[in-house]
Each structure stands twice: as C-alpha cells, then as structure tokens.
Enzyme design. Structure first.
Site, short mmCIF file in Angstrom:
data_model
loop_
_atom_site.label_atom_id
_atom_site.label_comp_id
_atom_site.label_asym_id
_atom_site.label_seq_id
_atom_site.Cartn_x
_atom_site.Cartn_y
_atom_site.Cartn_z
N CYS A 11 24.88 -29.38 -15.05
CA CYS A 11 23.91 -29.68 -15.59
C CYS A 11 22.33 -29.68 -14.96
O CYS A 11 22.89 -28.75 -13.79
CB CYS A 11 23.55 -31.06 -15.34
SG CYS A 11 25.02 -31.97 -16.71
N CYS A 45 19.18 -33.96 -14.47
CA CYS A 45 19.94 -34.62 -16.22
C CYS A 45 19.30 -35.84 -16.21
O CYS A 45 20.64 -36.07 -15.23
CB CYS A 45 21.06 -34.08 -16.34
SG CYS A 45 21.96 -34.39 -17.55
N CYS A 67 25.47 -28.16 -19.95
CA CYS A 67 25.25 -29.96 -21.16
C CYS A 67 24.26 -29.33 -22.28
O CYS A 67 23.06 -28.35 -21.99
CB CYS A 67 24.31 -30.94 -19.98
SG CYS A 67 23.32 -31.93 -20.32
N CYS A 80 20.61 -31.74 -20.98
CA CYS A 80 19.76 -30.41 -19.93
C CYS A 80 19.35 -29.30 -19.98
O CYS A 80 18.47 -29.37 -20.42
CB CYS A 80 19.36 -30.76 -19.04
SG CYS A 80 21.01 -30.90 -18.40
ZN LIG Z 1 22.72 -32.19 -18.34
#
Ligand SMILES: [Zn+2]
Length: 377
Positions: free
Chosen positions: A43, A47, A74, A77
């Site tokens: 991330c 995030c 991810c 994000c």
């Molecule tokens: Zn994330």
C-alpha cells in the site's frame, strides 16, 4: 539469491516510515510503500485500509521492489502510478506560472487545492526541493532573464516578469544574480572584474572578483583557457589583471589547501538560486580532510530526496575550493563528478588527507615532548 528479499534498514528509518503509516501521511506517498506479510498486499503510506500490525510490515522504496518480493498492489490505494501528490504539485506549479503577475498568496493557493497551508508547503518542498514562493521567484527570474536578453527595456521587463515594483526586484536580484538586471542584460557591462592566476597544487588556478567579493575560482591547464572561460561568462565586463586585493585572497586559498587558516571565510559575489545557496552554504561547513556523500548533504539541508539536485548544485559551483564541492563524493566513497576534472578532485582530497595526518602526528609529538621530565630547569 532468493526472489524474496527482506529489506533491512536501520531502526530509525523503520520508525519514521512506520509513523507515516500510523498517521496515514499522504505527503509520504511516492517516497515508499509498505507491504503486509499476513495479506501479501502492499500500500501507499496514506492507504485508508485498516492499519496493519507493526510486526507484519515491510517497507520498500518503490512498488516495483515490492512486486519483485512477491507482493501485489492494494486495490484501495492503488500504489502504482504517480502519487496523487505529484499531480497536485504539478497543478500548483502550472497555477503559479499562470499567475506570476499577481503576488503569491499561499493561503489562497492552499484553499484552491483544498489543503492546509502547512501540508501544501511541505508536499511542495518534498517534491521539488524548494518552497512555492521560491518556485514563483525562480519562474519570474527566468522570465526576466529571457526578456532582458531579448533587449526589452528593463522597466518593462520587470513588470512582464511579474515583479510588482522595481525596488523589490532589485533587492531580490542582487541576492540571486549578484548583479542588477541592467548589468545582466549587458553581460556585466561596466562591472570591473579583476583576476589573477597562480600555480596551485592541482594546476593553474584563476581567482576573479568584483568589488563585492570573489565571483570565480577555477582550475585549468593554462591561463589563456581560464581567461577565455571567464570572459565567456561575463562578456561585457571589464576584465583586468589585478593583484592588490586578490593576492591576499589567493594566498589565503593556497594556505587553506595546505590545511591552514581554515576559519577564514572569503567574501563571495556569485549568482545563486535559493537552492544553490542552501547547498553551497552547507558545503562550507564540511571540515577540511573529510568528505560527505550527496545524500548526506541532501539530508543535512532537510531535503533528503533532493540528492540529484544537490549533485547539480555541486556541478555548477562557480568558486572552486572556496565552496568545497570537492568534498562531496558518492555513497561508498566513489569520487562522483567534478567541474574541474575528477583527477583534480581526487588530488585535492589526497592532499587534505595527508595534511590532516601530518597535523595529527605533529600534535602527538608535541604532546609527547610536553610529557618529558623537565630535569634541566
Ligand atoms: Zn492500500
């Protein structure tokens, strides 16, 4: 080597990055990503997902390294691609460029981009190494130089470049260019630059100065070549050999090369951007006989990501030795570049090392002598 490599880093850096994750610090987006061992996902620092446990977290400098270590991006994000901050900073730049003829109001700017003044300043400085105000000033300066070179009347050029009043520009240009705009347009016409060349431990050395201070120190193979370069830099200045004042400064420089009179700071009259000034001033604090890496300098001036900009500032230093850019080397001790030739850089460092050793030895000997029993008196 296995495909999955654990990135080991000093505890302090881990702590800093962990704090950024804890605070979901968006200004750190783009400077690293974190991966979560338990989920296999990585991330951006900002995030919005639930915070991982500290012991499950690994940090990577970039998405590519996290991917190589087997983690996947991810979906919330979206850590691949430019950080939203980069886009924001670019938009701020475009906005500043479009509104150069108005005074820069930071609070208004922050409001327009829906963030706090503090966040705007910090994100901008992290990304570009200078503040929004310095950016606006440098754009104006660029416009101004263009206009002046085209031969526009100075006063008209001032207004075109967005300087509200001429007095303000003169203040700021005196600091940034070392000369007034009229001087600059005319290639330093009417300015008297005195110079002298002498033999130094690393070849011919030219020292040149205006009545305000040293404007050039350069190393070269011949006086003719050095003089040619000086004249190209100040095409309309009155360049003349001068020994009176310069002789003293040259002697001081030669002594400094031998490790003596380190504390004397010679006056400078150089053109510098705010950033160059910041770097050059710091370089003047690196002690004789020691070196620092480009990234150490970047950290020391509070802009850890500006490593390449630091290297550029070193490469454009107009006053060799007086601003000791030769003491900045690559991480791991490799030489890095030098405006006056890498052989000269390594020779200068060798001299400093040797002189430092000699001084230490002399000090030791003096200490031993003092400890001898004084039987004769
Ligand atoms: Zn994330």
């Amino acid at each position: 080597m296995s495909a999955i490599q654990t990135v080991t880093m000093p505890e302090s850096e881990f702590d800093t990055q962990w704090t950024a994750v804890e605070q979901r610090d968006a200004s750190q987006d783009g400077s690293f990503v974190y991966a979560v061992k338990s989920t296999g996902v990585y991330c951006r620092p900002s995030c919005p997902s639930r915070r991982p446990r500290r012991e499950n977290v690994l940090f990577f400098p970039a998405p590519a390294t996290a991917e190589r270590a087997g983690y996947r991006a991810c979906l919330r994000c979206k850590p691949i691609g430019p950080a939203p901050q980069a886009k924001m900073v670019e938009q701020v730049c475009r906005h500043i460029e479009k509104t150069l003829d108005e005074p820069l109001r930071l609070a208004t700017l922050a409001g327009k981009f829906e963030m706090s003044l503090w966040h705007l300043q910090r994100t901008f400085k992290r990304a570009l190494g200078i503040s929004p105000r310095e950016y606006a000033d440098s754009c104006r300066m660029r416009e101004l130089k263009k206009e002046l070179k085209k031969g526009e009347a100075v006063t008209a050029a001032l207004y075109d470049a967005g300087f509200g009043s001429s007095s303000r520009l003169y203040e700021s240009s005196n600091e940034k260019m070392g000369m007034t705009p009229r001087d600059y347009r005319n290639g330093a016409e009417g300015i008297v630059i005195g110079y002298i060349t002498v033999q130094s431990p690393v070849g011919r050395m030219l020292v040149a100065a205006t009545d305000k201070g040293i404007c050039s120190v350069a190393f070269g193979d011949s006086e003719g070549k050095l003089l040619e370069e000086l004249r190209a830099e100040y095409p309309a200045a009155k360049v003349q050999r001068s020994t009176a004042v310069l002789q003293r400064w040259v002697s001081a420089l030669l002594l400094q090369m031998q490790g003596q009179r380190q504390d004397e700071r010679l006056p400078l009259d150089v053109r510098a951007t705010a950033f160059q000034r910041l770097v050059w001033n710091h370089l003047r604090t690196i002690p004789y006989g020691t070196t620092a890496s480009y990234s150490e300098v970047a950290r020391a001036i509070g802009l850890p990501k500006a490593v390449r900009a630091v290297a550029r500032a070193c490469a454009t230093n107009p006053v060799a030795y007086t601003v000791p850019c030769h003491r900045v080397v690559r991480q791991g001790g490799e030489m890095g570049g030098y405006r006056w030739g890498i052989e000269r850089k390594s020779a200068l460092l060798k001299i400093e090392k040797q002189q430092t050793k000699n001084t230490e030895k002399a000090r030791e000997t003096a200490g031993n002598l003092r400890r001898l029993p004084r039987s004769c008196d």
